[in-house]
Structures are given as C-alpha cells and as structure tokens.
Design a protein around this motif. Sequence first.
Motif, PDB file in Angstrom:
ATOM      1  N   ARG A 144       0.831  -1.208   0.000  1.00 63.09           N
ATOM      2  CA  ARG A 144       0.000   0.000   0.000  1.00 63.09           C
ATOM      3  C   ARG A 144       0.871   1.265   0.000  1.00 63.09           C
ATOM      4  O   ARG A 144       0.613   2.206  -0.745  1.00 63.09           O
ATOM      5  CB  ARG A 144      -0.932  -0.029   1.218  1.00 63.09           C
ATOM      6  CG  ARG A 144      -2.098   0.873   1.159  1.00 63.09           C
ATOM      7  CD  ARG A 144      -3.144   0.678   2.267  1.00 63.09           C
ATOM      8  NE  ARG A 144      -2.803  -0.147   3.409  1.00 63.09           N
ATOM      9  CZ  ARG A 144      -3.127  -1.442   3.552  1.00 63.09           C
ATOM     10  NH1 ARG A 144      -3.795  -2.071   2.612  1.00 63.09           N
ATOM     11  NH2 ARG A 144      -2.788  -2.111   4.638  1.00 63.09           N
ATOM     12  N   VAL A 145       1.925   1.271   0.808  1.00 63.99           N
ATOM     13  CA  VAL A 145       2.839   2.424   0.857  1.00 63.99           C
ATOM     14  C   VAL A 145       3.470   2.652  -0.512  1.00 63.99           C
ATOM     15  O   VAL A 145       3.548   3.786  -1.001  1.00 63.99           O
ATOM     16  CB  VAL A 145       3.926   2.221   1.943  1.00 63.99           C
ATOM     17  CG1 VAL A 145       5.062   3.230   1.788  1.00 63.99           C
ATOM     18  CG2 VAL A 145       3.317   2.312   3.333  1.00 63.99           C
ATOM     19  N   ILE A 146       3.893   1.593  -1.153  1.00 61.36           N
ATOM     20  CA  ILE A 146       4.522   1.703  -2.474  1.00 61.36           C
ATOM     21  C   ILE A 146       3.540   2.279  -3.489  1.00 61.36           C
ATOM     22  O   ILE A 146       3.889   3.183  -4.257  1.00 61.36           O
ATOM     23  CB  ILE A 146       5.064   0.336  -2.936  1.00 61.36           C
ATOM     24  CG1 ILE A 146       6.271  -0.055  -2.080  1.00 61.36           C
ATOM     25  CG2 ILE A 146       5.433   0.354  -4.421  1.00 61.36           C
ATOM     26  CD1 ILE A 146       6.724  -1.495  -2.257  1.00 61.36           C
ATOM     27  N   LYS A 147       2.308   1.782  -3.500  1.00 62.18           N
ATOM     28  CA  LYS A 147       1.308   2.281  -4.459  1.00 62.18           C
ATOM     29  C   LYS A 147       1.054   3.769  -4.262  1.00 62.18           C
ATOM     30  O   LYS A 147       0.950   4.521  -5.232  1.00 62.18           O
ATOM     31  CB  LYS A 147       0.003   1.487  -4.333  1.00 62.18           C
ATOM     32  CG  LYS A 147       0.069   0.132  -4.962  1.00 62.18           C
ATOM     33  CD  LYS A 147      -1.252  -0.583  -4.842  1.00 62.18           C
ATOM     34  CE  LYS A 147      -1.133  -1.977  -5.443  1.00 62.18           C
ATOM     35  NZ  LYS A 147      -2.370  -2.734  -5.313  1.00 62.18           N
ATOM     36  N   LEU A 160      12.502   3.191  -4.233  1.00 62.09           N
ATOM     37  CA  LEU A 160      11.824   4.465  -3.948  1.00 62.09           C
ATOM     38  C   LEU A 160      12.676   5.340  -3.029  1.00 62.09           C
ATOM     39  O   LEU A 160      12.733   6.548  -3.196  1.00 62.09           O
ATOM     40  CB  LEU A 160      10.480   4.216  -3.270  1.00 62.09           C
ATOM     41  CG  LEU A 160       9.309   3.866  -4.168  1.00 62.09           C
ATOM     42  CD1 LEU A 160       8.128   3.389  -3.331  1.00 62.09           C
ATOM     43  CD2 LEU A 160       8.910   5.054  -5.018  1.00 62.09           C
ATOM     44  N   LEU A 161      13.311   4.729  -2.050  1.00 59.23           N
ATOM     45  CA  LEU A 161      14.097   5.488  -1.081  1.00 59.23           C
ATOM     46  C   LEU A 161      15.472   5.889  -1.613  1.00 59.23           C
ATOM     47  O   LEU A 161      15.972   6.954  -1.289  1.00 59.23           O
ATOM     48  CB  LEU A 161      14.250   4.678   0.214  1.00 59.23           C
ATOM     49  CG  LEU A 161      12.962   4.430   0.990  1.00 59.23           C
ATOM     50  CD1 LEU A 161      13.205   3.427   2.106  1.00 59.23           C
ATOM     51  CD2 LEU A 161      12.393   5.720   1.541  1.00 59.23           C
ATOM     52  N   GLU A 162      16.079   5.021  -2.411  1.00 56.88           N
ATOM     53  CA  GLU A 162      17.426   5.302  -2.918  1.00 56.88           C
ATOM     54  C   GLU A 162      17.433   6.338  -4.026  1.00 56.88           C
ATOM     55  O   GLU A 162      18.422   7.033  -4.221  1.00 56.88           O
ATOM     56  CB  GLU A 162      18.074   4.005  -3.430  1.00 56.88           C
ATOM     57  CG  GLU A 162      18.414   3.038  -2.328  1.00 56.88           C
ATOM     58  CD  GLU A 162      18.903   1.699  -2.856  1.00 56.88           C
ATOM     59  OE1 GLU A 162      18.834   1.458  -4.091  1.00 56.88           O
ATOM     60  OE2 GLU A 162      19.348   0.886  -2.031  1.00 56.88           O
ATOM     61  N   GLY A 163      16.356   6.414  -4.779  1.00 53.53           N
ATOM     62  CA  GLY A 163      16.286   7.382  -5.855  1.00 53.53           C
ATOM     63  C   GLY A 163      16.602   6.774  -7.204  1.00 53.53           C
ATOM     64  O   GLY A 163      16.986   5.617  -7.311  1.00 53.53           O
ATOM     65  N   ALA A 212       7.280   7.327   1.203  1.00 53.59           N
ATOM     66  CA  ALA A 212       7.779   5.985   1.502  1.00 53.59           C
ATOM     67  C   ALA A 212       8.376   5.932   2.910  1.00 53.59           C
ATOM     68  O   ALA A 212       8.115   4.992   3.668  1.00 53.59           O
ATOM     69  CB  ALA A 212       8.800   5.549   0.454  1.00 53.59           C
ATOM     70  N   CYS A 213       9.177   6.932   3.271  1.00 47.81           N
ATOM     71  CA  CYS A 213       9.762   6.990   4.627  1.00 47.81           C
ATOM     72  C   CYS A 213       8.667   7.054   5.678  1.00 47.81           C
ATOM     73  O   CYS A 213       8.664   6.279   6.640  1.00 47.81           O
ATOM     74  CB  CYS A 213      10.665   8.210   4.772  1.00 47.81           C
ATOM     75  SG  CYS A 213      12.353   7.949   4.249  1.00 47.81           S
ATOM     76  N   SER A 214       7.757   7.979   5.504  1.00 45.77           N
ATOM     77  CA  SER A 214       6.679   8.166   6.466  1.00 45.77           C
ATOM     78  C   SER A 214       5.822   6.906   6.588  1.00 45.77           C
ATOM     79  O   SER A 214       5.496   6.457   7.693  1.00 45.77           O
ATOM     80  CB  SER A 214       5.815   9.357   6.043  1.00 45.77           C
ATOM     81  OG  SER A 214       4.733   9.512   6.912  1.00 45.77           O
ATOM     82  N   GLU A 273       4.257   5.719  -5.398  1.00 48.97           N
ATOM     83  CA  GLU A 273       4.471   5.700  -6.844  1.00 48.97           C
ATOM     84  C   GLU A 273       3.498   6.591  -7.599  1.00 48.97           C
ATOM     85  O   GLU A 273       3.761   6.966  -8.732  1.00 48.97           O
ATOM     86  CB  GLU A 273       4.410   4.271  -7.380  1.00 48.97           C
ATOM     87  CG  GLU A 273       5.637   3.454  -7.010  1.00 48.97           C
ATOM     88  CD  GLU A 273       5.584   2.018  -7.502  1.00 48.97           C
ATOM     89  OE1 GLU A 273       4.462   1.484  -7.727  1.00 48.97           O
ATOM     90  OE2 GLU A 273       6.663   1.427  -7.643  1.00 48.97           O
ATOM     91  N   ALA A 274       2.390   6.940  -6.976  1.00 51.88           N
ATOM     92  CA  ALA A 274       1.405   7.800  -7.634  1.00 51.88           C
ATOM     93  C   ALA A 274       1.811   9.273  -7.607  1.00 51.88           C
ATOM     94  O   ALA A 274       1.193  10.094  -8.288  1.00 51.88           O
ATOM     95  CB  ALA A 274       0.037   7.630  -6.966  1.00 51.88           C
ATOM     96  N   LEU A 275       2.856   9.595  -6.861  1.00 49.95           N
ATOM     97  CA  LEU A 275       3.283  10.996  -6.743  1.00 49.95           C
ATOM     98  C   LEU A 275       4.194  11.387  -7.902  1.00 49.95           C
ATOM     99  O   LEU A 275       4.890  10.542  -8.464  1.00 49.95           O
ATOM    100  CB  LEU A 275       3.967  11.209  -5.400  1.00 49.95           C
ATOM    101  CG  LEU A 275       3.030  10.957  -4.205  1.00 49.95           C
ATOM    102  CD1 LEU A 275       3.799  10.972  -2.913  1.00 49.95           C
ATOM    103  CD2 LEU A 275       1.908  11.974  -4.185  1.00 49.95           C
ATOM    104  N   PRO A 276       4.219  12.690  -8.231  1.00 49.70           N
ATOM    105  CA  PRO A 276       4.891  13.135  -9.445  1.00 49.70           C
ATOM    106  C   PRO A 276       6.426  13.157  -9.399  1.00 49.70           C
ATOM    107  O   PRO A 276       7.063  12.973 -10.425  1.00 49.70           O
ATOM    108  CB  PRO A 276       4.348  14.555  -9.651  1.00 49.70           C
ATOM    109  CG  PRO A 276       3.935  15.009  -8.290  1.00 49.70           C
ATOM    110  CD  PRO A 276       3.502  13.780  -7.561  1.00 49.70           C
ATOM    111  N   ASP A 277       7.022  13.404  -8.251  1.00 49.85           N
ATOM    112  CA  ASP A 277       8.484  13.511  -8.254  1.00 49.85           C
ATOM    113  C   ASP A 277       9.105  12.623  -7.188  1.00 49.85           C
ATOM    114  O   ASP A 277       8.457  12.232  -6.219  1.00 49.85           O
ATOM    115  CB  ASP A 277       8.933  14.974  -8.062  1.00 49.85           C
ATOM    116  CG  ASP A 277       8.526  15.536  -6.724  1.00 49.85           C
ATOM    117  OD1 ASP A 277       9.230  15.285  -5.731  1.00 49.85           O
ATOM    118  OD2 ASP A 277       7.485  16.220  -6.669  1.00 49.85           O
TER     119      ASP A 277
END
Length: 188
Positions: free
Chosen positions: A71-74, A131-134, A89-91, A77-81
């Motif tokens: 759920r966190v990943i989905k 997601l966290l590493e960039g 993802a951190c939160s 991933e929906a965010l623009p940047d």
Amino acid sequence: MAKPVSPRGLARGRVLDCAVALFAECGVHGTSLKMIAQRLGVSKAAVYYQFSSKEEIATEVLRPILEDVTRVIKIAEALPDWEARRAVACSGLVEMAIRHRQLAAVFVGDPAMPLIAPMELRAVTGELRKLLEGPEPDAQSRIAVAVFFAGMGNAVADPLLADIDDDELHGVLLDLSNRIVRPTTDGD
C-alpha cells in the motif's frame, strides 16, 4: 449428537496466535509444528490441515506487513516527483513499523527470517529500496537506506525501548529517517 466444529478461519487464527507466541519464545527456527500442536492441545495433523508448513504459518503472520508495504509503495508511486515519493515511503514505512511493533519484536534479528521471508515480501522490499534510494543511487544513498531499514527495525523491536510510547517513537523515527534517507546536494 455430533460435536460442533469451529470454522476453519477461527482454527487458523488460533494456530497463528500460538505460532507468534512460540516464535517469540523460541525463535522461528526453534519452533516446530509439533510444538504448536502441543501448545494448542491438538494433533500435528490438525495443524497440517490449516497450514502445510511452518514457513506458510510465518508467511501468514507476515501478511499484514506485506499488505502495508504494498500500500505504501502504491501511494508513493502515484506521486509526481522522487522527493515526494521518498518522503511518503519513509513516512509510510515508519507508520507501518510502529503499527507492527509487536511482530517486529518477534521477527527482527531472527536468523531464520532470510530463509522464510516470502518472495512477495522480498520483492516489495526491493521496490521500497528503489523508492528510497532514488533514480540513480550512489553508494551513500544505498548505505543510508540500509542503515534506515536496520535501525528502524531494531528500534521498534528493542525491548529496552518498549517503555517509549508509539507516538514518541514515531516522531523520533520520522525525524531520523528524514535525516538519514534524504537527497544529497553539493556542500552537504
């Protein structure tokens, strides 16, 4: 008159609850299906009727964590940047760790975990790392994410921190995660 039988879902829940208690006492590796059956006062066959293996039991115990990470990943991933994705993802990961604090105390550091962690959990953990590493992770960002994962897992599972309430632990972990896992800029 036939003896009433409990629904399969209830029996599965009893097996899972018993398994978590035994995992906490003996570790995953040190817990057997026979031990679970004895603690429940049923035959080993009754446990096998619910689950085919100890690994399947551990996977089911971990299912809520897998669903939360997915759920966190989905959402991220929906965010623009990337920076927004990283922050969410951190939160989300911190919130999930706090929500599953009792399970973390059972599983973090258990040497059997790398062997029994379901492939799904390993896959979503890999997605979360990305997601966290960039988009172009360097050594620093990869190490920072490893420190973040290990530190957060150990903090929520540490019995010496059990006296810290969830709200305070959440705030501290979120602050630390934003300092550890953040984009580097020249001059940092």
